[in-house]
Write an enzyme that holds these catalytic residues in place. Structure first.
Site, mmCIF file in Angstrom:
data_model
loop_
_atom_site.group_PDB
_atom_site.id
_atom_site.type_symbol
_atom_site.label_atom_id
_atom_site.label_comp_id
_atom_site.label_asym_id
_atom_site.label_seq_id
_atom_site.Cartn_x
_atom_site.Cartn_y
_atom_site.Cartn_z
ATOM 1 N N HIS A 96 67.704 43.537 -50.787
ATOM 2 C CA HIS A 96 67.330 43.329 -52.189
ATOM 3 C C HIS A 96 67.685 44.576 -52.987
ATOM 4 C CE1 HIS A 96 63.931 41.914 -55.197
ATOM 5 N NE2 HIS A 96 64.990 42.414 -55.826
ATOM 6 N N HIS A 132 70.082 45.359 -56.597
ATOM 7 C CA HIS A 132 70.975 44.906 -57.671
ATOM 8 C C HIS A 132 71.986 46.009 -57.906
ATOM 9 C CE1 HIS A 132 68.050 41.693 -58.827
ATOM 10 N NE2 HIS A 132 67.212 42.560 -58.292
ATOM 11 N N HIS A 141 64.303 35.394 -56.805
ATOM 12 C CA HIS A 141 63.143 36.214 -57.140
ATOM 13 C C HIS A 141 61.986 35.271 -57.479
ATOM 14 C CE1 HIS A 141 66.033 39.443 -57.431
ATOM 15 N NE2 HIS A 141 65.189 40.300 -57.977
ATOM 16 N N GLU A 152 57.057 38.103 -58.342
ATOM 17 C CA GLU A 152 57.080 39.542 -58.666
ATOM 18 C C GLU A 152 55.981 39.772 -59.706
ATOM 19 O OE1 GLU A 152 60.681 40.872 -60.620
ATOM 20 O OE2 GLU A 152 60.163 43.006 -60.389
ATOM 21 N N ASP A 166 65.659 47.600 -54.750
ATOM 22 C CA ASP A 166 65.735 46.837 -56.002
ATOM 23 C C ASP A 166 66.737 47.438 -56.994
ATOM 24 O OD1 ASP A 166 65.157 44.638 -57.554
ATOM 25 O OD2 ASP A 166 63.130 45.266 -58.125
ATOM 26 N N ASP A 167 66.328 48.483 -57.716
ATOM 27 C CA ASP A 167 67.201 49.137 -58.710
ATOM 28 C C ASP A 167 67.017 50.646 -58.551
ATOM 29 O OD1 ASP A 167 68.097 46.720 -60.443
ATOM 30 O OD2 ASP A 167 65.938 46.470 -60.234
HETATM 31 N N1 HPA Z 1 63.328 41.391 -61.126
HETATM 32 C C1 HPA Z 1 64.027 40.531 -61.854
HETATM 33 N N2 HPA Z 1 65.259 40.765 -62.261
HETATM 34 C C2 HPA Z 1 65.831 41.924 -61.917
HETATM 35 C C3 HPA Z 1 65.158 42.848 -61.167
HETATM 36 C C4 HPA Z 1 63.841 42.564 -60.738
HETATM 37 O O1 HPA Z 1 63.149 43.326 -60.035
HETATM 38 N N3 HPA Z 1 66.004 43.893 -61.009
HETATM 39 C C5 HPA Z 1 67.156 43.587 -61.651
HETATM 40 N N4 HPA Z 1 67.057 42.383 -62.199
HETATM 41 ZN ZN ZN Z 2 65.234 42.427 -57.851
#
Ligand code: HPA
Ligand code: ZN
Length: 326
Positions: A16, A18, A196, A199, A277-278
């Protein structure tokens, strides 16, 4: 000291991440300069200071703005290569990278520019870093299902360069079932499916990702603990959850890392994994997610091995290669 060393050294898969979320401020400025674009921040420090988020949407606004410096195939290659080198340094031996084509095609960048640049970095990663890297195309859930179908259509000539599809962006108000038809089509095409869910959104979104979209993994899914029947389903069907602790902290899903429910997910027998994630926005690549979360929650070596095994079990590598890692 032995536990952080184990967490860093153990071979792992990242499921996971991006790729647009790996764009470091330094690279944003470098690409802007190369492309003759301006960045609405004075310098790298000023941009980094803007990374103070209150929820998912407050992050997405700045994340999409950052991605707007990507124009050429080389830009996409350079972004992915920078991430893959960091992944290799974290002993990631396999990674499944999300990309958001609609963020780029909406600005006039061609689909093949995006996918060819990312894919060339994946090919080089195997040869030069010994990392296997696969791509998962994500549909933006704040846009329509019709736009998702158009995106799929544009990507199908490059079908052999990505393994599956996901669903990301603003969760609340955009439940999985909004994309029922396009996911059904992707399933017919033999693409792997993830989304997703849970969250910020409720357990109902995790249920519909599973039962309507028929996804094989849930990205995040941390809200599932609110629904015991859902927890039972996730455990029984061994549905992997790709958990991202530092993301959850930075987007205020949990107030403190010590309150994170990763340990509870593992205790319930779920196939939970740890991911970044990012990483450029949330303060750490995957090993930072491991070491900070373990330090804050008191997880130990047993959970470390479990999370590493889960990352391979949950991956889309073929069964025989999986067994070699587990
Ligand atoms: N959630 C939803 N969209 C996203 C995320 C996330 O954590 N990171 C990049 N796009
Ligand atoms: Zn994500």
């Amino acid at each position: 000291q032995r536990l952080p060393e184990l967490l860093r050294a153990m071979p792992k898969a990242e499921l996971h991440m991006h790729i647009e979320g790996s764009l470091e401020p330094e690279l944003i400025f470098a690409l802007a300069r190369r492309n003759g674009l301006s960045v609405p921040y004075a310098d790298v420090e000023a941009l980094r200071e803007a990374y103070a988020f209150t929820n998912l949407q407050s992050f997405l606004d700045i994340y999409y703005a950052g991605a707007s410096v990507l124009l050429t195939e080389q830009d996409f290659y350079d972004m992915a290569w920078a991430y893959l080198q960091r992944a290799a340094a974290d002993n990631v031996v396999h990674t499944e990278m999300f990309f958001d084509p609609q963020t780029h095609t909406a600005r006039g960048v061609a689909m093949e520019t995006v996918i060819n640049g990312l894919h060339r970095a994946c090919v080089d990663a195997r040869a030069r870093l010994g990392v296997s890297a696969l791509l998962i195309l994500c549909f933006l859930r704040h846009l329509s299902e019709r736009e998702a179908f158009e995106t799929l259509e544009q990507a199908l000539p490059l079908r052999d360069k990505f393994i599956g599809v996901g669903l990301d962006s603003s969760e609340l108000g955009h439940p999985p079932e909004k994309f029922a038809q396009v996911f059904a089509r992707c399933r017919e095409l033999g693409l792997r499916l993830v989304a997703h869910a849970g969250e910020e959104g409720p357990p109902a979104y995790v249920w519909s990702a599973l039962d309507v979209l028929k996804v094989e993994r849930i990205d995040h899914g941390v809200q599932s603990v609110k629904d015991p029947a859902l927890m039972k389903r996730l455990a029984q069907d061994r549905i992997p959850l790709t958990v991202c602790p530092l993301s959850n902290l930075k987007l205020c899903v949990f107030e403190q890392l010590s309150q994170h429910n990763l340990g509870a997910l593992l205790d319930a027998g779920l196939v939970a994994t740890v991911n970044s994630d990012d990483p450029a926005y949330f303060g750490g690549y995957v090993n930072q997610n491991f070491t900070q979360t373990f330090a804050a929650t008191g997880l130990g070596a047993r959970q470390a091995w479990q999370l590493a095994a889960n990352s391979f079990e949950g991956s889309f590598i073929d069964a025989s290669a999986k067994r070699a890692y587990m």
